[in-house]
Design a protein around this motif. Structure first.
Motif, PDB file in Angstrom:
ATOM      1  N   UNK A 300       0.827  -1.210   0.000  1.00  0.00           N
ATOM      2  CA  UNK A 300       0.000   0.000   0.000  1.00  0.00           C
ATOM      3  C   UNK A 300       0.862   1.262   0.000  1.00  0.00           C
ATOM      4  N   UNK A 301       0.687   2.095  -1.020  1.00  0.00           N
ATOM      5  CA  UNK A 301       1.502   3.304  -1.208  1.00  0.00           C
ATOM      6  C   UNK A 301       0.618   4.385  -1.799  1.00  0.00           C
ATOM      7  N   UNK A 302       0.536   5.507  -1.127  1.00  0.00           N
ATOM      8  CA  UNK A 302      -0.278   6.581  -1.675  1.00  0.00           C
ATOM      9  C   UNK A 302       0.420   7.237  -2.852  1.00  0.00           C
ATOM     10  N   UNK A 303      -0.372   7.815  -3.738  1.00  0.00           N
ATOM     11  CA  UNK A 303       0.182   8.485  -4.909  1.00  0.00           C
ATOM     12  C   UNK A 303      -0.722   9.599  -5.387  1.00  0.00           C
ATOM     13  N   UNK A 304      -0.115  10.622  -5.968  1.00  0.00           N
ATOM     14  CA  UNK A 304      -0.863  11.736  -6.550  1.00  0.00           C
ATOM     15  C   UNK A 304       0.001  12.342  -7.645  1.00  0.00           C
ATOM     16  N   UNK A 305      -0.621  12.869  -8.685  1.00  0.00           N
ATOM     17  CA  UNK A 305       0.166  13.440  -9.768  1.00  0.00           C
ATOM     18  C   UNK A 305      -0.685  14.167 -10.780  1.00  0.00           C
ATOM     19  N   UNK A 306      -0.037  14.629 -11.833  1.00  0.00           N
ATOM     20  CA  UNK A 306      -0.755  15.272 -12.931  1.00  0.00           C
ATOM     21  C   UNK A 306       0.049  15.101 -14.205  1.00  0.00           C
ATOM     22  N   UNK A 307      -0.593  15.400 -15.332  1.00  0.00           N
ATOM     23  CA  UNK A 307       0.085  15.426 -16.628  1.00  0.00           C
ATOM     24  C   UNK A 307      -0.427  16.609 -17.419  1.00  0.00           C
TER      25      UNK A 307
END
Length: 429
Positions: A300-307
């Motif tokens: 379990x690993x949180x993630x957030x981003x954009x492109x």
């Protein structure tokens, strides 16, 4: 007569007169991300097809209709990457750089591939800049991603032309409850939906929310709202994000129909949109994907981003006439040399000047030519000044400095003083 060779439809050459703008925009983004503490990662453009089926979702438009997929000589199914997040997650898992809760703030740049109908601002080979952050689960990092894009819009001069739209998708459990309610509502009005929405209702019902069909949009007016099904954790997270954007003075609107096109999103989703580019209105988009790493076999690993699409971003900068005038000039100084002895001296002199002024764009004439022809090339280069080196100048160890854009009279400068002179006059020019 054989057919002439040409680029594949929707896959475009970026010609020399266009690349200065690309380098300008890419440079702005790279410097900004460096300043915010993000590190660059580079992934292959080809991955195993299973990667995208597991991450994006087999019933999404991208996987069903848009991917460039083929078998290699070993019989493996490979795909040209249609987006960057899945490949980035694969890379951090493979190399273990997010293990043990290590925070990673990463960015990448490069081509992506989708078999879509080419149109202005949407191509089959397109270029993206992506940002991904792992092992930070609070709304503060969501806000940072939005704040840094807001700063970028200011640096590019397009801030007044973009609008931030926000939504929260909640956890997977909350979305499941909402999905059931939405399907029940839409199924009772199935005949009123457009054909594409009827198909999506069976495969990916949340995508019905962002339909462009006016009749289906009318049906959605009374549909259940996702916000009413949010879990408390997601609600608190979303309120924290909004509070930080309010504190930073960044305007936004809540768009309850914003769901994004990929299965892996959860909680925060956002888009920067514009009305200056017609139908292709999304400039940058992203959100949180806390379950994706685990879905792809990791812990379990949180993630957030954009492109953000570079083609579309450049199109907006050009449309708003925010291209710096100096980008049209790729040469500052053009050195004309007449005679073999002058050519030899010109080569040594130009390198000495480059040592002293590493940022000066100095082009030395190649191919010899008459006085008239060399000056014609100097003018065509766009240079501010032409340097003149012939037998007389060689004998006196001087060089003529001739303005090409109306900045005054020609001067004669000693070789030893040339770099200092150019540092002054090119800046002034």
């Amino acid at each position: 007569m054989s057919k002439s060779l040409q680029a594949i439809r929707g896959m475009n050459d970026i010609l020399p007169d266009q690349t200065p703008v690309w380098r300008y925009v890419e440079g702005k983004v790279a410097r900004l991300l460096d300043n915010y503490g993000y590190k660059q990662i580079r992934m292959p453009i080809v991955e195993f097809t299973e990667l995208f089926k597991r991450s994006i979702g087999e019933v999404t438009d991208i996987v069903e209709k848009e991917m460039y997929t083929f078998e290699d000589r070993n019989g493996d199914s490979l795909t040209l990457r249609p987006e960057g997040t899945a490949a980035c997650v694969r890379a951090v898992l493979e190399h273990g750089i997010t293990g043990g809760g290590q925070v990673q703030k990463l960015w990448y740049i490069g081509p992506m591939f989708r078999h879509e109908r080419p149109q202005k601002g949407r191509y089959r080979q397109f270029h993206q800049i992506g940002v991904e952050v792992f092992n930070l689960d609070g709304p503060d990092i969501d806000a940072e991603l939005i704040v840094l894009t807001w700063r970028l819009w200011g640096e590019l001069g397009i801030r007044d032309a973009v609008k931030l739209e926000l939504n929260s998708l909640g956890t997977s459990e909350a979305r499941a409850r909402y999905r059931a309610a939405l399907v029940e509502y839409l199924s009772s009005r199935l005949s009123e939906l457009d054909e594409d929405s009827q198909r999506r209702l069976k495969s990916n019902p949340l995508r019905v929310l962002d339909t462009k069909n006016a009749d289906t949009q009318a049906v959605l007016v009374d549909a259940p709202k996702l916000v009413d099904y949010l879990d408390e954790e997601s609600r608190v997270h979303f309120e924290g994000l909004k509070a930080r954007l309010d504190a930073a003075g960044i305007p936004y609107v809540i768009n309850p129909k914003l769901v994004r096109g990929l299965d892996y999103y959860s909680k925060t989703v956002f888009e920067w949109v514009t009305d200056k580019l017609g139908a292709q209105g999304t400039v940058c988009a992203g959100g949180r994907y806390d379950g994706l790493v685990e879905q792809m076999g990791g812990k379990p690993t949180t993630g957030v981003g954009f492109a953000m699409g570079i083609e579309r971003l450049i199109l907006l900068v050009e449309t708003l006439e925010q291209i710096p005038q100096e980008l049209a000039r790729q040469v500052d100084v053009y050195l004309c040399a007449f005679g073999e002895a002058a050519e030899l001296a010109a080569l040594a002199l130009s390198e000495r000047v480059r040592d002293q002024l590493p940022n000066l764009r100095l082009q030395i004439n190649a191919g010899a030519g008459s006085f008239k022809s060399q000056f014609k090339k100097a003018d065509k280069s766009g240079a501010l000044y032409a340097l003149i080196l012939g037998d007389d100048e060689l004998a006196q160890q001087v060089v003529g400095v001739k303005p090409l854009r109306g900045q005054g009279e020609q001067q004669t400068i000693a070789w030893d003083a040339l770099a200092e002179h150019l540092a002054t006059c090119v800046v002034q020019g």
